[in-house]
Each structure stands twice: as structure tokens, then as C-alpha cells.
Design an enzyme around this catalytic site. Sequence first.
Site, PDB file in Angstrom:
ATOM      1  N   GLY A 206       0.810  -1.225   0.000  1.00  0.00           N
ATOM      2  CA  GLY A 206       0.000   0.000   0.000  1.00  0.00           C
ATOM      3  C   GLY A 206       0.837   1.264   0.000  1.00  0.00           C
ATOM      4  N   ARG A 207       2.099   1.146  -0.434  1.00  0.00           N
ATOM      5  CA  ARG A 207       3.018   2.305  -0.483  1.00  0.00           C
ATOM      6  C   ARG A 207       3.273   2.908   0.904  1.00  0.00           C
ATOM      7  NH1 ARG A 207       3.944  -0.001  -4.573  1.00  0.00           N
ATOM      8  NH2 ARG A 207       3.959   0.855  -6.678  1.00  0.00           N
ATOM      9  N   MET A 208       3.035   2.079   1.953  1.00  0.00           N
ATOM     10  CA  MET A 208       3.298   2.550   3.326  1.00  0.00           C
ATOM     11  C   MET A 208       4.698   2.094   3.732  1.00  0.00           C
ATOM     12  SD  MET A 208       0.730   4.336   4.147  1.00  0.00           S
ATOM     13  CE  MET A 208       0.618   4.442   5.929  1.00  0.00           C
TER      14      MET A 208
END
Length: 212
Positions: free
Chosen positions: A190-192
Amino acid sequence: MDLSTLREEYARGGLDVPDLAADPTAMFERWLGEAIAAGLHEPNAMVVATSTPDGTPSSRMVLLKGFDADGFVFFTNQASRKGEEIAANPRCALLFPWHPLERQVRVDGRAEALAQERVEAYFASRPRGARIGAWASHQSRPVASRAELAASYAKVQERFADAEEVPVPPEWGGYLVVPEAVEFWQGRPGRMHDRLVYSRDGEGWAVERLAP
Ligand SMILES: Cc1cc2nc3c(=O)[nH]c(=O)nc-3n(C[C@H](O)[C@H](O)[C@H](O)COP(=O)(O)O)c2cc1C
């Protein structure tokens, strides 16, 4: 060419403050060791970004040839574009792009020219062909043709034909990049992503997490 569908989800691992080594050198050693163990192609290849004093940037790959608590070492031609930029503005940045591990390491620092003895010791360890090439190529300067380069190489070969040792060319040298900050980046779903940065803090290092 449609690049909008080219994307990877990163899920190999995470990085949190308790996972970090006490200092960036030990942490870098751990991650470089993992990059080598994973069989990455040229795991010691890094992007070196430099800039002119007025802020025009440039970047290129070089090979990391050593590191310790003092910093990161590479060798090059000091009269090259990067050498001239470093002479005028020692601030530079390094980037290790370890894609298969979904990791990158970023270093912000200052480059210092290495002592001549260290340059000589490394130069002597290079294959003879690379030592000849260092004399034959005035790195970053225009050349009329491949034939001109080949002629220059042949001329240097002839010059040192009877010499057992090929000395270090006057233009050639190396740099120690003394880090001011070192970021360890691990891709997450999630691009976290995880981004943990060591920054100099007196005699030691402070650690901060940055938003991905
Ligand atoms: C994987 C890789 C490793 C390289 N290693 C070095 C190196 O250690 N030293 C070097 O001077 N150039 C190295 N080069 C060439 C540089 O990328 C660059 O072309 C050259 O140093 C001239 O850069 P400049 O004109 O910006 O100074 C390497 C290139 C690649 C692709």
C-alpha cells in the site's frame, strides 16, 4: 508505451527502530551483506549525485570500494565532471538501488579526496588493462571517435610496455563520502514504506522515521 500498469507491491519485509543496528555503518554492513547473499548483480554499485555550486545536479553509477565508520569510498578520475563538481562543492549524495530486496539506502554527505597512499594501494590492485585504460581516458571529455580512444589505449600500452608497474595517472584518485545522514528504506504494501534515517547528533546518531 503504457507504463501505468507497471507496478510492484512490496511485501518482503519491514523495518522498525528496534531492528536497527546502533550506527549506520553496522546497519549498512548488514544490508550490504544481505544484498550480496541474495546474489544481486553488482550490489556495490551506487548512484553518486553531485552538483555545481549554482545547483545544477548530475548523477552516475560508481562502485563502492570500501566503507567504515569514516564513510564510503569510491575511485574515479578527479578531472571528470563529478571530480570537478566535488572540487567546487563537496556536498554529494549516494544511492544504493537494491530493487530485488525492495530496499534502497540513501546517503547525504561530503566528499573528501583520499590520501595518495590509499589511491596507490587500490590502483595497484586493479587489472593491468584497467590501469592502462585510466591513463588512456580523460574521463568526461569529448572524444572524436572510438578509433581515437583505441589509439590512445595503444599508445599508453606502448609507453608502459617494459614497465612492470603502471603508476597512478595524475588525474586519478578516490573519495571518502563522510555521511551526515543515512536512510534505510524498505518497501511495504500500500506504499506505506518504512524509512528510517540516522542523522549525526553530537558524537552519535539520532534516528527518525519519515513518511513514505
Ligand atoms: C555499474 C557501474 C559502475 C561504475 N563504476 C565506476 C567507478 O567506480 N568509477 C568511475 O569513475 N566510473 C564508474 N562508472 C562509470 C560512471 O557511471 C560514469 O560514466 C563516469 O564515471 C563518468 O562520469 P562523470 O562524467 O559524471 O564524471 C560505472 C558505471 C556503471 C554502470
